[in-house]
Design an enzyme around this catalytic site. Structure first.
Site, short mmCIF file in Angstrom:
data_model
loop_
_atom_site.label_atom_id
_atom_site.label_comp_id
_atom_site.label_asym_id
_atom_site.label_seq_id
_atom_site.Cartn_x
_atom_site.Cartn_y
_atom_site.Cartn_z
N GLY A 177 0.93 -1.04 0.01
CA GLY A 177 -0.41 -0.08 0.05
C GLY A 177 0.86 1.05 0.03
CG ASN A 312 -4.62 -6.26 -8.28
OD1 ASN A 312 -4.98 -5.00 -8.90
ND2 ASN A 312 -3.72 -6.56 -6.51
NE ARG A 314 -8.21 -6.94 -4.85
CZ ARG A 314 -8.12 -5.48 -5.21
NH1 ARG A 314 -8.68 -5.39 -6.19
NH2 ARG A 314 -7.14 -4.87 -5.47
CB VAL A 317 -13.15 -0.93 -7.10
CG1 VAL A 317 -14.12 0.24 -7.58
CG2 VAL A 317 -12.72 -1.18 -6.31
#
Lengths: 468, 217
Positions: A177, A312, A314, A317
């Site tokens: 992050g 990623n 997943r 968004v």
């Protein structure tokens, strides 16, 4: 097979998953915390009681004990983690699937999440397959002398390539992050920065390992959207460009396809580079037997050289940005539906050549924030939220349109995702401007000060932000 | 003379004499199946021991996915209400499960009266708060009532929507006398976080303490 899916997430993605479940004929259960009691994802489904109760209050979205106890109590057969929270937590995925009453985890196999969730491991596997990654260390370094030697080598390589201001990044290996990253431009600065990052990493993450990479200054950040099944099928839904996120600002705008020659005069064949990153992504997916939706993230230097950044594991968004430029049987696919289908063991059922790419799409994240004050989050009550409906736009939001809504302070101040698409990026931009002008959001703080959003900022900066 | 010097001690104390209790509602902290271990009328203990290391009376247990979460009493008193209908049932986080009637101690009465005397510093936004690193280390080293603050000092870190923002003290200079929040707990906008004691109010504070100690049985 009819499934009952526990949606272990909140806000707009929870609503999108619920809608996908309904479309596929599956039942679902929602969870929420007290901070979200006014969210549309709660209010819309809160009518039932007893066996019909669809919405359950929990203490935290990150308490696996509670989530699994609700799943058992309500006889759920699957868990959808959405994005964030548990979506890339292989321990949670393993716990969901390996237990007395196993559930289906709607995401990749836990082993794949574990292997690709580790950036160092991903880099190692990619390098073995000949997939380029950002030049630098492929394992954490704990020795200062060794680190300095790597740093000197990377800086010299850049000088040899004619880069007049070479620089490297020193990163905490266990970080994430954006935490624990420092830049070094001259080798004389290195030791001091290395010690700072090492100490920070030890304090924050309990591991003093450090990674060193070449710092790319001018680049594009691309994403490749994949869909794979348990039957060995692999499909892509094109590329997206999210460069704004990578150059210092929060992600507020994303576009598909990844390159558009009308946006920038590229020094390389953009179509060839897009095809190359897609091929590399599919190659890695096949190698690890990837079996769900996923996003392969790439950095493309100004000379057209791509580097794999991370995977990623997943749904993201912005998955719908890709879906809106992809057509199967003349219809835009719904990637959440596809994700649920493949997780439940179905075949994708169509091949890559049946997917036709057409036009361009832009996604705006509408956020309550003060753009003039370093995008500081705004908190207060929304009294009016209206957006236009077109056959070239879609809005995903947890903000109700028929009552007031207090923005919870526990989460990101995202209010809505707005997507607009068109036959070309120029048309999408034009529609985007028109759309943003028609959106109406009103509200105030407890002291009566008016609401602040990034609507005007987005409208004023579409052209600049989409110069990629 | 400060307005707080005019506290009507007799009226305040007689109010406490009429109902010398506070009622603490206990809510399910997690979602799960609940089993009660106390009944209405039972006497319960809070944390005890020299280091407050002995847990209070076991009130109930929540079972979540075969993991048992015991809920211990944190305050001494009597169980005045138990929602018996929930026994053995699956409850949701936040549901009220019982009430403890807690007899007020001198220290607690003093603290309640002092809320009217001390200068409050309120939460600027609904958010989670932490003491600023410098303040925290001074509190750990010298104790909170030895730490003074003045306008412009960085007093808190406000954690709001995943962003940390420094909060600077604005108000009369003084000592941090009372702390009304737990670090990391979500506080409503306007709720007092700390009570500051300016030098000129030390005498009033001492008067309150002396008066309550002398008159409260």
């Amino acid at each position: 097979m009819k499934a009952k899916v526990l949606i272990a997430n909140r806000g707009e993605i929870a609503i999108r998953i619920a809608t996908a479940c309904e479309d596929l004929g599956h039942d679902f259960i929602m969870i929420y915390t007290d901070a979200d009691k006014d969210s549309e994802h709660v209010r819309r489904y809160a009518d039932g009681s007893g066996k019909e109760q669809k919405v359950w209050r929990i203490s935290s979205y990150t308490d696996p004990n509670e989530i699994l106890s609700i799943a058992d109590h309500t006889s759920c057969t699957a868990i959808h983690p959405g994005y964030g929270f548990f979506s890339e937590d292989y321990r949670f995925a393993r716990r969901v699937t390996i237990r007395d009453r196993p559930l289906i985890f709607i995401g990749p196999k836990w082993e794949v999440i574990r292997d690709l969730g580790d950036k160092i491991n991903t880099k190692k596997v990619a390098n073995e397959l000949g997939i380029p990654t950002i030049p630098g260390t492929s394992a954490p370094i704990y020795n200062e002398m060794e680190a300095e030697s790597v740093a000197a080598k990377l800086l010299n390589e850049q000088l040899e390539q004619g880069i007049t201001e070479p620089s490297i990044l020193v990163k905490a290996a266990a970080g994430g992050g954006g935490m624990g990253i420092e830049e070094v431009r001259r080798i004389e600065q290195f030791r001091r920065t290395y010690r700072e990052v090492k100490n920070y990493a030890k304090r924050q993450f309990g591991d003093g390992g450090v990674l060193i990479e070449t710092c790319l200054r001018d680049y594009n950040h691309l994403e490749v959207q994949l869909l794979c099944s348990q039957h060995g099928e692999q499909l892509h839904f094109g590329t997206r460009n999210c460069t704004i996120q990578s150059t210092g600002r929060q992600k507020r705008l994303e576009a598909a396809p990844g390159f558009d020659d009308s946006c920038f005069d590229y020094a390389f064949d953009s179509k060839e580079v897009l095809a190359q990153v897609i091929d590399y992504s599919l190659k890695l997916a096949a190698h690890v037997h990837y079996d769900n939706v996923g996003t392969w993230e790439w950095i493309v230097a100004r000379n057209g050289q791509p580097y794999l950044l991370e995977v990623n594991t997943r749904i993201q968004v912005e998955n719908d940005v890709s879906a809106r430029i992809s057509f199967y049987k003349n219809k835009q696919p719904n990637l959440l539906r596809e994700q649920i289908r493949v997780a439940l063991g179905e075949k994708i059922g169509y091949s890559q050549r049946k997917v036709v790419f057409k036009g361009a799409c832009i996604e705006f994240r509408i956020v309550a924030e003060d753009t003039s004050r370093d995008f500081a989050p705004w908190i207060g009550k929304i009294t009016r939220f209206e957006f236009p409906k077109h056959d070239w736009s879609a809005v995903y939001t947890q903000v109700p349109s028929d009552r007031t809504y207090d923005i919870p302070s526990d989460f990101d101040p995202n209010l809505a995702l707005a997507l607009v698409w068109g036959d070309s990026i120029a048309q999408a931009k034009e529609r985007g401007r028109a759309f943003l002008k028609e959106v109406s959001i009103q509200g105030e703080t407890s002291s009566g000060e008016p609401m602040m959003t990034n609507l005007q900022y987005l409208n004023d900066n579409i052209e600049r932000l989409l110069t990629f | 003379m400060s307005q707080h010097d005019t506290v009507n001690y007799e009226a305040v104390l007689s109010k406490f004499r009429e109902d010398p209790f506070t009622y603490v509602d206990i809510h399910a902290m997690h979602t799960g199946q609940i089993r009660f271990h106390v009944h209405e009328g039972d006497q319960v203990e809070g944390l005890t021991g020299d280091f407050r290391h002995i847990k209070g009376t076991l009130l109930c247990e929540l079972t979540r996915e075969r993991n048992q979460k015991p809920i211990h009493c944190t305050t001494k008193g009597e169980v005045s209400f138990v929602n018996k209908d929930l026994d053995g049932k699956f409850v949701q986080a936040g549901e009220k499960i019982m009430t403890i009637r807690h007899p007020l101690k001198k220290r607690e009465i003093i603290e309640q009266i002092l809320r009217k005397v001390l200068v409050p510093f309120a939460a600027p936004e609904k958010a989670k708060y932490y003491f600023a690193m410098d303040i925290q280390s001074r509190i750990e080293k010298f104790g909170q009532r030895s730490v003074s603050v003045k306008a412009g000092d960085e007093l808190f870190t406000m954690s709001l929507m995943k962003r940390d923002t420094p909060v600077f003290y604005a108000g009369e200079s003084g000592l941090i006398h009372s702390v009304y929040f737990k670090q990391g707990q979500s506080m409503e906008q306007g709720e007092p976080l700390v009570g500051i004691c300016p030098p000129e109010k030390i005498a009033v504070v001492e008067k309150v303490i002396t008066r309550v100690k002398a008159e409260w049985e």
